[in-house]
Enzyme design. Structure first.
Site, PDB file in Angstrom:
ATOM      1  N   TYR A 148     114.073   9.250  17.509  1.00  0.00           N
ATOM      2  CA  TYR A 148     113.934  10.578  16.913  1.00  0.00           C
ATOM      3  C   TYR A 148     114.440  10.522  15.484  1.00  0.00           C
ATOM      4  CZ  TYR A 148     114.585  15.617  16.107  1.00  0.00           C
ATOM      5  OH  TYR A 148     114.532  16.895  15.613  1.00  0.00           O
ATOM      6  N   ASP A 241     117.582   4.647  10.408  1.00  0.00           N
ATOM      7  CA  ASP A 241     118.050   6.012  10.599  1.00  0.00           C
ATOM      8  C   ASP A 241     119.413   5.932  11.280  1.00  0.00           C
ATOM      9  OD1 ASP A 241     118.646   8.548  11.426  1.00  0.00           O
ATOM     10  OD2 ASP A 241     116.614   9.028  12.102  1.00  0.00           O
ATOM     11  N   LYS A 269     124.840  14.099  10.296  1.00  0.00           N
ATOM     12  CA  LYS A 269     125.886  14.340  11.297  1.00  0.00           C
ATOM     13  C   LYS A 269     127.294  14.044  10.749  1.00  0.00           C
ATOM     14  CE  LYS A 269     122.520  14.731  14.828  1.00  0.00           C
ATOM     15  NZ  LYS A 269     121.349  14.052  15.322  1.00  0.00           N
TER      16      LYS A 269
HETATM   17  C1  LIG Z   1     119.883  14.424  14.701  1.00  0.00           C
HETATM   18  C2  LIG Z   1     119.020  13.347  14.193  1.00  0.00           C
HETATM   19  C3  LIG Z   1     118.117  13.545  13.136  1.00  0.00           C
HETATM   20  C4  LIG Z   1     117.829  14.915  12.579  1.00  0.00           C
HETATM   21  O1  LIG Z   1     118.918  15.489  11.957  1.00  0.00           O
HETATM   22  P1  LIG Z   1     118.950  17.101  11.821  1.00  0.00           P
HETATM   23  O2  LIG Z   1     120.152  17.336  10.978  1.00  0.00           O
HETATM   24  O3  LIG Z   1     119.035  17.641  13.203  1.00  0.00           O
HETATM   25  O4  LIG Z   1     117.688  17.491  11.150  1.00  0.00           O
HETATM   26  C5  LIG Z   1     117.464  12.454  12.614  1.00  0.00           C
HETATM   27  N1  LIG Z   1     117.650  11.219  13.125  1.00  0.00           N
HETATM   28  C6  LIG Z   1     118.479  10.995  14.144  1.00  0.00           C
HETATM   29  C7  LIG Z   1     118.681   9.600  14.635  1.00  0.00           C
HETATM   30  C8  LIG Z   1     119.174  12.049  14.734  1.00  0.00           C
HETATM   31  O5  LIG Z   1     119.957  11.820  15.792  1.00  0.00           O
END
Ligand SMILES: *Cc1c(COP(=O)(O)O)cnc(C)c1O
Length: 432
Positions: A148, A241, A269
């Site tokens: 994701y 990511d 995060k």
């Molecule tokens: C949470 C998440 C996102 C998206 O971040 P948001 O601040 O919710 O838009 C992207 N990549 C990963 C791996 C994530 O866990």
């Protein structure tokens, strides 16, 4: 230990919420539908504990899905945010603290020499792929099933029929043509990777180095190194990511642990310390393509917001050296061991526990889970029943088999013990 909690006030709020918010929530997993119950409305939280509007107290292993590595309402973070707020909540002009945060990130992440902040991980990944496309002059992207990267149109793609074919939209509203530019292959599958790269010229290979959005599914030995090698051979950028793994699994993120250096890193995060902040960064030469230094446009009214920067900087300052990571790893290991013992004590054999420092997933699977198909083959009903059993005993675990647990530095051995006791009873309840 009581196995049922009152939920009168949560139910009242929920009845009101569903009239005004789709599903009663502002982000889907909060609705708890995949574990077959209504959501819990939060009143407040402190450290590793969450208190709902019915005064029930939970050990919180979700911790807002990753940002809260220091737990809730850490006094130093709260003080930094209050102090920043008193000097103005947003200026739309540069501040020194943004530079401090950028310097701090570059000091920690081996691949990052320059970065641009955004307000969400979704925005950061959207912007990183724009840069990757500009830098390579290519359009297609390669991503992994079960990964994701935020709700970016082009990344809400599922594998098409057959390996290494163009992606199909995973949500209505995503144009087929946009999803078709994304190639989706299974995680940990070198043959699929080679086949995809033989068939398609891609701008980037996009990966969560420690995928944690299908539950935690670690890379097989050598797989991240292979991604680096194949990206170079294909003339594609490697984009990690690290929105979850960055600053969590170790001081230098997953890239620091693996020693594999991506071209671009997406962060979020933990970098916002519980406020909305994210970033993408990489080599200076590449990042200089971003406006106004370069020609790749990207902007944000609240990017580098002073409150979020204050929270992020304080959060990183509290993560000085190896010691916090040693502690986080120890808490995660104790939790994993306790949950294994809980399953064994209840005679429940069908679970596999995956861990990395600060991350954990209890897969309801008889065999190891190495990709998204494996995660999807889990006994989702058993997970749901177990998770409901935990909630009823004051343990707030992710309300989905496909999300990770997020141990924090605020969790103590007592929190682990309380969780293990609840887990043992919940395993016994769902039967062997
Ligand atoms: C949470 C998440 C996102 C998206 O971040 P948001 O601040 O919710 O838009 C992207 N990549 C990963 C791996 C994530 O866990």
């Amino acid at each position: 230990m009581t196995a049922s909690l009152t939920d009168t006030r949560s139910a009242e709020h929920y009845a009101r919420a569903i009239a005004y918010l789709p599903g009663g929530v502002n982000s889907p997993v909060r609705a708890m539908r995949s574990i077959g119950r209504d959501p819990i409305f939060v009143d407040r939280a402190e450290g590793a504990e969450l208190i709902d509007v019915d005064h029930n107290r939970y050990v919180d292993w979700v911790c807002s899905w990753g940002p809260l590595i220091h737990g809730h309402a850490h006094p130093e973070i709260v003080a930094a945010v209050c102090d920043a707020a008193q000097r103005g909540t947003t200026f739309g002009a540069p501040t020194a603290a943004e530079v401090d945060l950028a310097e701090e990130v570059c000091r920690r992440l081996p691949s990052v020499q320059m970065l641009r902040m955004t307000s969400s991980g979704t925005e950061a990944s959207m912007s990183a792929i724009r840069l990757a496309r500009a830098a390579t002059g290519r359009t297609k992207l390669l991503k992994f099933a079960g990964a994701y990267h935020g709700h970016v149109d082009g990344l809400l793609a599922d594998a098409g029929s057959g390996l290494a074919t163009q992606g199909i939209p995973s949500s209505p509203g995503v144009p087929a043509g946009v999803a078709a530019d994304t190639i989706v292959i299974p995680w940990n599958d070198p043959a699929a990777l080679d086949e995809a790269l033989a068939r398609h010229e891609v701008a980037a290979i996009l990966a969560e180095p420690y995928p944690a959005n299908m539950g935690l599914v670690l890379p097989a030995a050598g797989f991240l190194e292979l991604l680096r090698e194949r990206a170079d051979a294909a003339g594609a950028l490697l984009v990690f990511d690290e929105v979850i793994s960055g600053f969590r699994v170790g001081p230098g993120g997953a890239q620091g642990l693996a020693g594999v250096i991506p071209d671009l890193t997406i962060m979020g995060k933990v970098i916002g310390g519980g406020l909305p902040a994210a970033a993408y960064g990489g080599a200076r030469e590449l990042m200089r393509r971003i406006a106004p230094e370069g020609d790749v446009y990207q902007a944000g009214t609240l990017s580098g917001n002073p409150l979020a920067v204050a929270a992020g900087l304080t959060s990183l300052a509290l993560l000085q050296g190896e010691q916090p990571y040693v502690k986080l790893a120890a808490t995660t290991a104790a939790l994993a061991e306790g949950l294994r013992d809980a399953a064994a004590a209840a005679g429940y054999e069908g679970v596999r526990i995956a861990t990395a420092p600060g991350l954990l997933t209890v897969f309801f699977s008889a065999g190891p889970v190495t990709d998204y198909d494996g995660a999807r083959a889990c006994d989702l009903d058993a997970y749901a029943a177990w998770c409901r059993g935990l909630l009823a005993r004051g343990v707030y675990a992710p309300a989905s088999q496909f999300e990770a647990w997020f141990p924090s530095l605020a969790h103590t051995p007592e929190h682990v013990a309380r969780t293990v006791a609840a887990a043992t009873a919940a395993f016994a309840e769902i039967g062997a």
